[in-house]
Design an enzyme around this catalytic site. Structure first.
Site, PDB file in Angstrom:
ATOM      1  N   LYS A 122       0.711  29.451 -69.252  1.00 33.78           N
ATOM      2  CA  LYS A 122       2.186  29.413 -69.275  1.00 33.78           C
ATOM      3  C   LYS A 122       2.725  28.020 -68.947  1.00 33.78           C
ATOM      4  O   LYS A 122       3.921  27.819 -68.843  1.00 33.78           O
ATOM      5  CB  LYS A 122       2.748  30.405 -68.236  1.00 33.78           C
ATOM      6  CG  LYS A 122       2.532  31.851 -68.597  1.00 33.78           C
ATOM      7  CD  LYS A 122       3.322  32.777 -67.678  1.00 33.78           C
ATOM      8  CE  LYS A 122       2.626  32.997 -66.351  1.00 33.78           C
ATOM      9  NZ  LYS A 122       3.333  33.957 -65.468  1.00 33.78           N
ATOM     10  N   LYS A 173       2.151  26.483 -66.029  1.00 28.23           N
ATOM     11  CA  LYS A 173       2.475  26.426 -64.592  1.00 28.23           C
ATOM     12  C   LYS A 173       1.221  26.073 -63.813  1.00 28.23           C
ATOM     13  O   LYS A 173       0.170  26.677 -64.033  1.00 28.23           O
ATOM     14  CB  LYS A 173       2.898  27.820 -64.124  1.00 28.23           C
ATOM     15  CG  LYS A 173       4.365  28.030 -63.909  1.00 28.23           C
ATOM     16  CD  LYS A 173       4.559  29.419 -63.324  1.00 28.23           C
ATOM     17  CE  LYS A 173       5.985  29.735 -62.993  1.00 28.23           C
ATOM     18  NZ  LYS A 173       6.115  31.072 -62.406  1.00 28.23           N
TER      19      LYS A 173
HETATM   20  N1  CTP Z   1      12.422  35.939 -57.293  1.00 26.59           N
HETATM   21  C1  CTP Z   1      13.644  36.330 -56.715  1.00 26.59           C
HETATM   22  N2  CTP Z   1      14.395  35.398 -56.054  1.00 26.59           N
HETATM   23  C2  CTP Z   1      13.976  34.110 -55.958  1.00 26.59           C
HETATM   24  C3  CTP Z   1      12.745  33.712 -56.523  1.00 26.59           C
HETATM   25  C4  CTP Z   1      11.992  34.662 -57.186  1.00 26.59           C
HETATM   26  O1  CTP Z   1      14.039  37.485 -56.802  1.00 26.59           O
HETATM   27  N3  CTP Z   1      14.742  33.242 -55.329  1.00 26.59           N
HETATM   28  C5  CTP Z   1      11.662  36.926 -58.036  1.00 26.59           C
HETATM   29  C6  CTP Z   1      11.480  36.503 -59.501  1.00 26.59           C
HETATM   30  O2  CTP Z   1      12.620  36.855 -60.237  1.00 26.59           O
HETATM   31  C7  CTP Z   1      10.246  37.286 -59.893  1.00 26.59           C
HETATM   32  C8  CTP Z   1       9.463  37.395 -58.572  1.00 26.59           C
HETATM   33  O3  CTP Z   1      10.342  37.015 -57.513  1.00 26.59           O
HETATM   34  O4  CTP Z   1      10.608  38.584 -60.347  1.00 26.59           O
HETATM   35  C9  CTP Z   1       8.260  36.498 -58.568  1.00 26.59           C
HETATM   36  O5  CTP Z   1       8.704  35.173 -58.755  1.00 26.59           O
HETATM   37  P1  CTP Z   1       7.768  34.054 -59.358  1.00 26.59           P
HETATM   38  O6  CTP Z   1       7.202  34.518 -60.639  1.00 26.59           O
HETATM   39  O7  CTP Z   1       6.750  33.654 -58.361  1.00 26.59           O
HETATM   40  O8  CTP Z   1       8.815  32.887 -59.636  1.00 26.59           O
HETATM   41  P2  CTP Z   1       9.663  31.890 -58.696  1.00 26.59           P
HETATM   42  O9  CTP Z   1       9.459  32.032 -57.262  1.00 26.59           O
HETATM   43  O10 CTP Z   1      11.066  31.903 -59.240  1.00 26.59           O
HETATM   44  O11 CTP Z   1       8.967  30.559 -58.995  1.00 26.59           O
HETATM   45  P3  CTP Z   1       9.152  29.539 -60.155  1.00 26.59           P
HETATM   46  O12 CTP Z   1      10.144  28.567 -59.663  1.00 26.59           O
HETATM   47  O13 CTP Z   1       7.784  28.957 -60.261  1.00 26.59           O
HETATM   48  O14 CTP Z   1       9.591  30.315 -61.361  1.00 26.59           O
END
Ligand code: CTP
Length: 154
Positions: A46, A48
């Protein structure tokens, strides 16, 4: 409880309060919680790069109370087979994925929950990039001061 078996997927790198809040909200609406944690290889696919390796990310999520099962997510298509395999009646993602998984509605309920404002793994990584040169400089300065003191004392 609204749903019997609920599933979500994510990377959960550098586990933070946004991740925890999402899992807490899931626990409020589902009695059995399954979490798919994406593997390091799938994340690379992806585009990442994870800081924390899969085994550790999975272990952190596994140890959160109320999480019943952690599975590895290794490709885009497994959601359909997981929903069938585990008889899932609700699929949840954060609102950053709004609409992206509506195609699963034939199999179960699809719910997008609001994200926690102001925090994301990407932002933490960016912040760390900014911190590290200063940290190194401060550390070297401190080391030089200690070295001067040590020489004075000799
Ligand atoms: N999530 C959330 N609130 C945040 C960050 C993440 O509700 N502030 C949720 C995302 O929407 C997802 C889940 O946590 O459903 C897992 O998140 P992840 O895939 O690890 O993404 P992020 O923490 O947003 O990291 P990145 O910046 O790498 O996308």
């Amino acid at each position: 409880m609204i749903y019997k078996k609920i599933i979500t997927y994510g990377t959960f790198d550098m586990f933070h309060i946004g991740h925890l809040n999402l899992i807490k909200k899931i626990k409020e609406i589902g009695s059995e919680v399954i979490i798919g944690v994406s593997t390091d290889e799938f994340n690379e696919e992806k585009g990442k790069k994870c800081i924390i390796p899969y085994e550790q990310r999975a272990e952190i999520v596994r140890c959160i109370s109320g999480v019943d099962l952690v599975i590895a997510e290794s490709d885009w298509d497994q959601k359909v087979s997981d929903i069938r395999k585990y008889s899932v009646d609700c699929f949840v993602m954060g609102s950053d994925w709004d609409g992206k998984f509506d195609y699963l509605q034939d199999l179960c309920e699809v719910v997008y929950l609001p994200r926690t404002d102001g925090i994301s793994t990407t932002e933490i990584k960016e912040l760390l990039k900014g911190f590290s040169p200063t940290f190194k400089k401060d550390f070297n300065n401190m080391f030089n001061i200690l070295d001067t003191l040590r020489q004075d004392l000799m």
